[in-house]
Motif scaffolding. Structure first.
Motif, PDB file in Angstrom:
ATOM      1  N   ASN A 155      -9.180 -11.064   1.147  1.00  0.00           N
ATOM      2  CA  ASN A 155      -8.889  -9.679   0.487  1.00  0.00           C
ATOM      3  C   ASN A 155      -9.560  -8.331   1.573  1.00  0.00           C
ATOM      4  O   ASN A 155      -9.801  -7.423   1.232  1.00  0.00           O
ATOM      5  CB  ASN A 155      -9.937  -9.625  -0.852  1.00  0.00           C
ATOM      6  N   VAL A 156      -9.904  -9.067   2.798  1.00  0.00           N
ATOM      7  CA  VAL A 156     -10.181  -8.047   3.726  1.00  0.00           C
ATOM      8  C   VAL A 156      -8.886  -7.154   4.243  1.00  0.00           C
ATOM      9  O   VAL A 156      -7.885  -7.715   4.480  1.00  0.00           O
ATOM     10  CB  VAL A 156     -10.710  -8.380   5.109  1.00  0.00           C
ATOM     11  N   VAL A 157      -9.007  -5.750   4.005  1.00  0.00           N
ATOM     12  CA  VAL A 157      -8.119  -4.847   4.531  1.00  0.00           C
ATOM     13  C   VAL A 157      -8.319  -4.357   6.011  1.00  0.00           C
ATOM     14  O   VAL A 157      -9.201  -3.861   6.259  1.00  0.00           O
ATOM     15  CB  VAL A 157      -7.926  -3.819   3.467  1.00  0.00           C
ATOM     16  N   ALA A 158      -7.107  -4.243   6.665  1.00  0.00           N
ATOM     17  CA  ALA A 158      -7.219  -3.558   8.026  1.00  0.00           C
ATOM     18  C   ALA A 158      -6.986  -2.348   8.145  1.00  0.00           C
ATOM     19  O   ALA A 158      -5.791  -1.786   7.688  1.00  0.00           O
ATOM     20  CB  ALA A 158      -6.349  -4.363   8.901  1.00  0.00           C
ATOM     21  N   LEU A 159      -7.954  -1.508   8.331  1.00  0.00           N
ATOM     22  CA  LEU A 159      -8.089  -0.084   8.209  1.00  0.00           C
ATOM     23  C   LEU A 159      -7.348   0.495   9.379  1.00  0.00           C
ATOM     24  O   LEU A 159      -7.623   0.047  10.582  1.00  0.00           O
ATOM     25  CB  LEU A 159      -9.510   0.611   8.010  1.00  0.00           C
ATOM     26  N   PRO A 160      -6.505   1.626   9.217  1.00  0.00           N
ATOM     27  CA  PRO A 160      -5.852   2.274  10.446  1.00  0.00           C
ATOM     28  C   PRO A 160      -6.961   2.758  11.111  1.00  0.00           C
ATOM     29  O   PRO A 160      -8.063   3.310  10.586  1.00  0.00           O
ATOM     30  CB  PRO A 160      -4.883   3.322   9.685  1.00  0.00           C
ATOM     31  N   PRO A 161      -6.718   2.944  12.597  1.00  0.00           N
ATOM     32  CA  PRO A 161      -7.741   3.784  13.337  1.00  0.00           C
ATOM     33  C   PRO A 161      -8.032   5.085  13.076  1.00  0.00           C
ATOM     34  O   PRO A 161      -6.979   5.967  12.272  1.00  0.00           O
ATOM     35  CB  PRO A 161      -7.082   3.681  14.932  1.00  0.00           C
ATOM     36  N   MET A 162      -9.254   5.646  13.523  1.00  0.00           N
ATOM     37  CA  MET A 162      -9.545   7.190  13.388  1.00  0.00           C
ATOM     38  C   MET A 162      -9.309   7.847  14.466  1.00  0.00           C
ATOM     39  O   MET A 162      -9.081   7.261  15.524  1.00  0.00           O
ATOM     40  CB  MET A 162     -11.063   7.199  13.045  1.00  0.00           C
ATOM     41  N   ARG A 207      -7.681   7.464   4.364  1.00  0.00           N
ATOM     42  CA  ARG A 207      -7.733   6.114   5.409  1.00  0.00           C
ATOM     43  C   ARG A 207      -8.439   5.110   4.329  1.00  0.00           C
ATOM     44  O   ARG A 207      -7.975   3.775   4.648  1.00  0.00           O
ATOM     45  CB  ARG A 207      -8.518   6.644   6.587  1.00  0.00           C
ATOM     46  N   LEU A 208      -9.593   5.394   3.745  1.00  0.00           N
ATOM     47  CA  LEU A 208      -9.875   4.098   2.825  1.00  0.00           C
ATOM     48  C   LEU A 208      -9.347   3.939   1.583  1.00  0.00           C
ATOM     49  O   LEU A 208      -9.105   4.765   0.742  1.00  0.00           O
ATOM     50  CB  LEU A 208     -11.557   4.914   2.717  1.00  0.00           C
ATOM     51  N   PRO A 209      -9.291   2.653   1.160  1.00  0.00           N
ATOM     52  CA  PRO A 209      -8.833   2.181  -0.033  1.00  0.00           C
ATOM     53  C   PRO A 209      -9.726   2.936  -1.110  1.00  0.00           C
ATOM     54  O   PRO A 209     -11.050   3.070  -0.867  1.00  0.00           O
ATOM     55  CB  PRO A 209      -8.998   0.836   0.004  1.00  0.00           C
TER      56      PRO A 209
END
Length: 434
Positions: A63-70, A260-262
């Protein structure tokens, strides 16, 4: 006889017992070998199980989500482009109300005083600014409703413009083009603004400047476009076309107006961190922004009157105001970029250069060239101040995205107070002074 018989009879019995004991001993050996084999088998089977479990422990959960870069990447810049258009459209209509005001007083409501009709513009801009702390607090407390709130805001803005086309009384305009539009604008604009603090950290000032530059560009384009439509088609067609254009521009931006964050990871049930309000440095920045805003709005309000006082045409005054708004767009970007690197230097340059431009270019001007030069320099230097707000907050109080966006609402309220003070001051124009 008896004894020997007994001995004869006991001999087979002891023999049989020996045989049984021997069989028992052999059985125990077999059992021992089997148990040893079982232990070996169990050990052998347990070893691969242990070794195979190590990678599963080191592996990431499903269930880990790869976040887009800042501060970069497609998603961050797509949000920034969408935020620019939202800024341009939402704020351009209230700031262009002066064009509508002139048309209403001359064509639609000639018997109504200008001050009464001017209330529409005051409601439109005033509610947008003053509602900022409340809307930001609510959407940060309940982030799961941000996008739903933005959809509602978009529909209210379009409804307000569309309903204003059929207004027959001044209070109709106050309700539609004033209250309904500004309420929708705040519900659309401020939730989307909070995403800036999720997508950008190191480049937050630059991103804020790019977003705010939409107001400057819209302040140049929209008034002239609105004036052309009013002259050719009238107010009803212009307002209906504006509502359609609003939906046509904002709706394609919605897929990229997201955080950016779920939402599950961004749930925040905390209220506003009131401890930040006790920070002295924060109040220094707030009061400085209020005073700076009071000064920066005066030239925008009184340049047309000043142009008339020195025997220039009304078109010259309009052009000067347009240049102030237009120059503010690159000024926002520049000072946002500079504040990311050195906040003190950006504050010094903006304050000093804008003050000198008023004294040297506006105060001593007597012709068209210096007046237009002042408009460009002042618009660039003075109106770029707002791009530094996020860095002022992070440098004085907190650097938390939620709390930063909450505190931005107080800076917006200060901006509205500055506008109100500047519009009622009367400090610049006085007959026979110049």
């Amino acid at each position: 006889m008896s004894t020997s018989t007994t001995d004869i009879e006991l001999a087979p019995m002891s023999q049989d017992r020996k045989v049984e004991d021997q069989r028992s001993l052999e059985f125990d050996k077999i059992s021992t070998r089997n148990s040893a084999t079982d232990v070996q088998v169990r050990t052998a089977t347990a070893q691969p199980t242990l070794s195979s479990s190590i990678p599963s422990l080191l592996a990431e959960p499903e269930n880990v989500v790869a976040l887009p870069p800042m501060d970069g990447g497609f998603h961050a810049y797509a949000w920034l482009a969408s935020a620019f258009w939202v800024e341009l459209i939402v704020w351009s209509f209230p700031f262009s109300y002066g064009v509508y005001l002139n048309y209403y007083t001359t064509h639609i409501f000639p018997d109504v005083s200008t001050n009464t009709l001017a209330v529409v513009g005051s409601i439109s801009t005033g509610l947008l600014y003053l509602s900022a702390p409340f809307v930001l607090y609510l959407v940060n407390r309940f982030p799961g409703y941000k996008r739903m709130t933005m959809v509602l805001g978009m529909l209210l803005c379009a409804t307000g413009l569309l309903a204003a086309a059929f207004a027959t009384k001044p209070w109709h305009l106050m309700l539609t083009q004033g209250a309904i539009y500004s309420l929708g604008g705040s519900l659309l604009y401020f939730p989307n603004m909070t995403y800036c603090f999720e997508w950008f950290s190191e480049k937050r000032g630059l991103a804020n400047g790019v977003m705010f530059s939409g107001t400057g560009i819209g302040g140049v384009v929209v008034p002239f476009l609105t004036q052309a439509l009013l002259d050719r088609y009238g107010h009803k067609t212009t307002l209906i076309a504006s509502a359609i254009a609003f939906l046509s521009i904002i709706a394609p931006c919605f897929p990229y107006c997201k955080g950016r964050l779920p939402v599950a990871q961004a749930v925040n049930t905390r209220s506003l961190d009131t401890q930040a309000l006790y920070n002295v440095v924060l109040w220094v920045f707030l009061i400085s922004s209020l005073l700076q805003g009071f000064g920066s709005f005066i030239p925008t309000l009184y340049l047309p009157t000043f142009a008339s006082d020195i025997q220039m045409s009304s078109a010259t005054g309009t052009l000067a105001v347009a240049l102030v708004n237009g120059a503010s767009a690159p000024g926002q970007v520049f000072f946002g970029w500079l504040s990311d690197r050195n906040l003190t230097r950006s504050i010094l340059i903006s304050s000093l250069c804008s003050s000198l431009s008023v004294f040297l270019l506006w105060g001593l001007t007597g012709g068209l060239g210096p007046l237009l030069a002042f408009s460009c320099v002042y618009g660039f230097m003075a109106l770029g101040w707002t791009a530094m707000w996020p860095r002022c907050i992070s440098a004085s109080a907190v650097d938390d995205p939620t709390q930063t966006s909450n505190l931005m609402g107080f800076f917006m309220v200060g901006e509205q107070i500055s506008m109100s003070l500047a519009s009622t001051s009367g400090l610049v124009h006085s007959e026979n002074t110049l």
